[in-house]
Design an enzyme around this catalytic site. Structure first.
Site, PDB file in Angstrom:
ATOM      1  N   HIS A   1     -92.369 -24.929   1.681  1.00 59.32           N
ATOM      2  CA  HIS A   1     -93.027 -25.176   0.390  1.00 59.32           C
ATOM      3  C   HIS A   1     -93.375 -23.827  -0.219  1.00 59.32           C
ATOM      4  O   HIS A   1     -94.238 -23.118   0.292  1.00 59.32           O
ATOM      5  CB  HIS A   1     -94.280 -26.029   0.570  1.00 59.32           C
ATOM      6  CG  HIS A   1     -93.974 -27.416   1.069  1.00 59.32           C
ATOM      7  ND1 HIS A   1     -93.608 -28.443   0.232  1.00 59.32           N
ATOM      8  CD2 HIS A   1     -93.931 -27.923   2.322  1.00 59.32           C
ATOM      9  CE1 HIS A   1     -93.373 -29.537   0.952  1.00 59.32           C
ATOM     10  NE2 HIS A   1     -93.557 -29.248   2.220  1.00 59.32           N
ATOM     11  N   LEU A   2     -92.697 -23.492  -1.320  1.00 56.62           N
ATOM     12  CA  LEU A   2     -92.949 -22.207  -1.981  1.00 56.62           C
ATOM     13  C   LEU A   2     -93.941 -22.346  -3.137  1.00 56.62           C
ATOM     14  O   LEU A   2     -94.412 -21.356  -3.683  1.00 56.62           O
ATOM     15  CB  LEU A   2     -91.631 -21.598  -2.479  1.00 56.62           C
ATOM     16  CG  LEU A   2     -90.646 -21.188  -1.374  1.00 56.62           C
ATOM     17  CD1 LEU A   2     -89.359 -20.625  -1.981  1.00 56.62           C
ATOM     18  CD2 LEU A   2     -91.268 -20.171  -0.437  1.00 56.62           C
TER      19      LEU A   2
ATOM     20  N   ASP B   1     -91.996 -26.592   7.719  1.00 61.39           N
ATOM     21  CA  ASP B   1     -92.921 -27.307   6.826  1.00 61.39           C
ATOM     22  C   ASP B   1     -94.067 -26.377   6.411  1.00 61.39           C
ATOM     23  O   ASP B   1     -95.215 -26.802   6.275  1.00 61.39           O
ATOM     24  CB  ASP B   1     -93.448 -28.593   7.461  1.00 61.39           C
ATOM     25  CG  ASP B   1     -94.042 -29.546   6.418  1.00 61.39           C
ATOM     26  OD1 ASP B   1     -93.978 -29.231   5.210  1.00 61.39           O
ATOM     27  OD2 ASP B   1     -94.565 -30.600   6.809  1.00 61.39           O
TER      28      ASP B   1
ATOM     29  N   HIS C   1    -102.002 -23.290   1.442  1.00 62.61           N
ATOM     30  CA  HIS C   1    -103.033 -23.860   0.559  1.00 62.61           C
ATOM     31  C   HIS C   1    -104.079 -22.794   0.283  1.00 62.61           C
ATOM     32  O   HIS C   1    -104.356 -21.955   1.144  1.00 62.61           O
ATOM     33  CB  HIS C   1    -103.711 -25.063   1.226  1.00 62.61           C
ATOM     34  CG  HIS C   1    -102.852 -26.285   1.267  1.00 62.61           C
ATOM     35  ND1 HIS C   1    -102.503 -26.991   0.140  1.00 62.61           N
ATOM     36  CD2 HIS C   1    -102.259 -26.914   2.302  1.00 62.61           C
ATOM     37  CE1 HIS C   1    -101.735 -28.012   0.483  1.00 62.61           C
ATOM     38  NE2 HIS C   1    -101.564 -27.992   1.786  1.00 62.61           N
TER      39      HIS C   1
END
Lengths: 321, 440
Positions: free
Chosen positions: B60-61, B305, B309
């Site tokens: 997730h970029l 994955d 955050h």
């Protein structure tokens, strides 16, 4: 005792100590002047993220009877609803100089987060977190039952556990922080607990809990328990396919008049409140001489006085975490 | 001309070997210490293991839309530091990567950054909403050449829509990468459903919610003769279903994350949201089954994955916290710890599950190739004897949400070459292939 977060990590020694101090506090509540100077100058914050007038006023009465300054902080909604974050709230209370924070929060583990992070140094007392724990409720239940057992045996309750007692807890165990805290505390104190519920309202993984599980209330009552505790059935459960209808729940798991007749003469009835009369408990049961519902409320103040006194008096002991 | 002579690297953990990299190509492979190359920069690789550049099928970029959490630049720096030369960027950006425009944007940002190949994953459904198919063909034919489609973060739970997606991607040699999570069984779910969730009073996330979708999807895949990839397999039961499907000849592949190979739901007991992740951490028995499944080939590859955050998304109560953990910079050490040092797999297997196979699944050209003459010079040199205490504050990713903080893990990435240029030297970022100066 630094904090009180749950009953799983509460030792027998600490639990009995709380109950014994609560017996002393109980005497204060019986006096004309219901006040001790023990916590004069200390600040207790009741941080309530959920509505619970009953629990809040119980803690408020407890703190005031010990002469503490009480701040009620009603913070409905949490960071979930884009309000102030729990961290910011905690740091605000730290800046205000709270010595103890009594927290009620809809998220399981919220009290533990306050205790484990560096957000705040105050003593943390869990007044109910999500579906996890409600340790002061369990302690007041234990205090109520211990007195009953002692009276029956003609002895003083002080210093004793609940050894040999049999307790049946009935209802929505899955969503109940009260059931979780009761199971571990009563087990620690030597009682044998049987949980009774429809299988849909028992958590997967319950097989490791220190208690028995039974689906049939009549079978459980036939074993002659010393106490039967009825748990409140929340309105929202009625729409989650946990049971077919209120009527069926009430027939199978409600404490109705017929079931009252199955109890031994000494057996008592408890309920953490507020009660759904006609659902999990009939009016006959709620109002019967066996009911200890109001004694529970009175004992709640004594237990909370004891807990606040112990976490704020700095007496060394193992951490009741 | 750029030239590097790598001396005495243990090729896939085997014999010391010299490799000469000239202008992006491995031009010569010879016995250790036998090569001379005047003008080439010499890398002393004694004691280092040479692996093909790692390939992550699941990253997730966050860009576009959540640049506060990660950007293509910071995420690909993290990838390079972790030994990667290619990543598949998941589609759950804002806007969602469900059009040719967005996937080309991400692809272009990757090219500009130049730390690794960035292959955007296209959304299966418009807005990840699970209602209507996104323009899969337009994304496939865009400059991004999308071959992997996924609603990752959401399950394509509608069986008809899933069937159609599987059928449709056949026209582009595509693959549907499914996030297997039956939504009704996981409403409000917070952690693995079992002994720990019962005690903690956190709503449970049953294994069956994952397994039921995988079982359905392998049958659908068989029925329509398509290709399925299962993201982040997390339960022993899922492994059994995949083993059964592969024995039947279903064209299914599966990935597992490093964290599901090491961590269990026991860690949730303190309610620290750094351990909150989707799918949730499971039990020790699941961890054992997942490790065995990698060893016997039932699980084909490792997907990080990687889910960065911002700090505030984890500095809160458990229920309010975001799900996900960073992973790019710790993946190889965790794999070494959980699989190599336990004797379950060799370094050649690491090259297969962390490079060759994921590149094949996502159809990434020039990635996951053997370390042989004439192949693209994408490779990683790792020191297996090193030990690192994980400190997320030193990571290149913006995310500080690493579950390994303070843990001692074996192995350290020393040098990385991407398209023949050195992106990492002695464990630190140097230059990207587009020569943007590393600031890290």
């Amino acid at each position: 005792m630094r904090h009180l977060l749950d009953t799983v990590h509460l030792s027998r020694e600490d639990a009995i100590r709380i109950l014994d101090v609560a017996e002393t506090m109980s005497d204060v509540s019986g006096r004309e002047v219901k006040k001790l100077p023990a916590l004069r100058g200390r600040t207790v914050v009741n941080l309530f993220f959920e509505d619970s007038t009953r629990t809040r006023i119980s803690f408020e009465a407890a703190a005031k009877r010990l002469s503490a300054d009480v701040i009620n902080f009603s913070a409905k909604g949490s960071s979930v609803s884009k309000g102030e974050s729990l961290k910011d709230t905690a740091q605000t209370l730290q800046a205000i100089g709270a010595d103890a924070v009594v927290i009620r929060h809809p998220a399981s583990g919220a009290a533990q987060r306050l205790a484990r992070t560096d957000w705040i140094d105050a003593a943390i007392v869990n007044a109910g977190d999500g579906t996890h724990a409600h340790p002061t409720q369990a302690l007041l239940d234990a205090l109520t039952l211990r007195r009953e057992l002692a009276a029956r045996a003609g002895v003083e309750p002080t210093g004793r556990g609940l050894d040999g007692a049999r307790v049946v807890i009935v209802g929505d165990v899955l969503h109940s922080r009260v059931a979780r805290s009761d199971v571990w505390l009563m087990h620690t104190l030597g009682a044998r607990v049987t949980l009774v519920a429809p299988p849909t309202l028992l958590p997967v993984g319950i097989e490791t809990w220190p208690c028995d599980v039974e689906y049939d209330l009549d079978n459980a009552l036939a074993t002659g328990p010393d106490a039967v505790m009825m748990l409140r059935v929340q309105a929202e459960r009625m729409h989650g396919a946990f049971f077919p209808s209120v009527a069926e729940y009430s027939r199978r798991w409600g404490l109705n008049e017929a079931r009252l007749g199955l109890l031994t003469p000494e057996a008592i009835i408890m309920h953490p409140g507020p009660m759904n009369r006609g659902l999990e408990i009939s009016a006959a049961a709620a109002d019967s001489p066996r009911s200890r519902v109001l004694a529970q409320v009175a004992n709640g103040v004594a237990v909370r006085m004891a807990v606040l006194y112990l976490v704020l008096s700095g007496a060394p002991s193992t951490e009741g975490a | 001309m750029s030239a590097y002579l790598i001396r005495n690297a243990a090729l896939l953990g085997e014999e010391p070997t010299d490799l000469l990299l000239v202008d992006g190509i491995i031009t010569t492979v010879a016995a250790g210490g036998s090569l001379e190359a005047p003008g080439a920069e010499v890398i002393d690789a004694v004691g280092l293991v040479a692996l093909p550049g790692l390939v992550d099928p699941h990253t997730h970029l966050r860009e576009p839309g959540r640049e506060d959490a990660e950007t293509v630049e910071t995420g690909t720096r993290a990838a390079a530091k972790g030994g990667y030369t290619a990543v598949a960027a998941m589609a759950n950006s804002l806007p969602v990567a469900d059009t040719a425009g967005v996937v080309e944007q991400v692809w272009g940002l990757g090219r500009e950054s130049g730390w690794v190949d960035v292959h955007p994953v296209g959304a299966v459904t418009v807005g990840l909403e699970g209602k209507a198919l996104a323009e899969l063909g337009a994304m496939a034919e865009s400059r991004a050449q999308v071959r992997m489609f996924s609603d990752d973060g959401h399950c394509v739970s509608d069986p008809v829509l899933m069937r159609r997606a599987l059928e449709y991607v056949k026209a582009y040699d595509g693959v549907v990468a499914q996030h297997a999570q039956e939504p009704r069984l996981t409403e409000g779910a917070q952690m693995n459903e079992g002994i720990v969730s019962a005690e903690l009073g956190l709503p449970g996330w049953p294994a069956v919610a994952e397994e039921a979708i995988i079982a359905r999807d392998v049958l659908l895949t068989e029925h329509v003769g398509s290709r399925l990839h299962v993201c982040h397999v997390s339960t022993a039961g899922s492994v059994e279903i995949l083993r059964w499907a592969k024995a039947r000849g279903v064209n299914v592949t599966a990935e597992v994350t490093p964290h599901h190979l090491l961590l269990t739901d026991e860690l949730v007991r303190e309610y620290d949201p750094v351990y909150k992740v989707n799918p949730p951490l499971r039990t020790a028995a699941d961890v054992e089954a997942l490790r065995a499944a990698v060893a016997d080939g039932t699980i084909d590859c490792i997907g990080t994955d990687h889910a960065p955050h911002p700090t505030e998304a984890k500095e809160c109560e458990w229920a309010a916290a975001a799900m996900g953990m960073t992973g790019l910079e710790t993946a190889l050490p965790v794999v070494q710890h959980a699989l190599v040092e336990t004797g379950l797999i060799t370094w050649a297997d690491v090259a297969r599950i962390m490079s060759a196979t994921p590149a094949t699944i996502a159809r990434m050209e020039g990635q996951g190739r053997p370390l042989a003459e004439g192949e693209p010079a994408n490779l990683t040199l790792v020191d297996p004897a090193a030990t690192t205490i994980v400190n997320p504050d030193t990571h290149a990713t913006k995310g500080r949400n690493s579950p390994y903080r303070g843990m001692s893990l074996p192995g350290a990435v020393r040098h990385v070459f991407f398209q023949g240029k050195q992106t990492v030297r002695a464990g630190e970022l140097v230059h990207s292939s587009t020569a943007a100066k590393a600031e890290a």
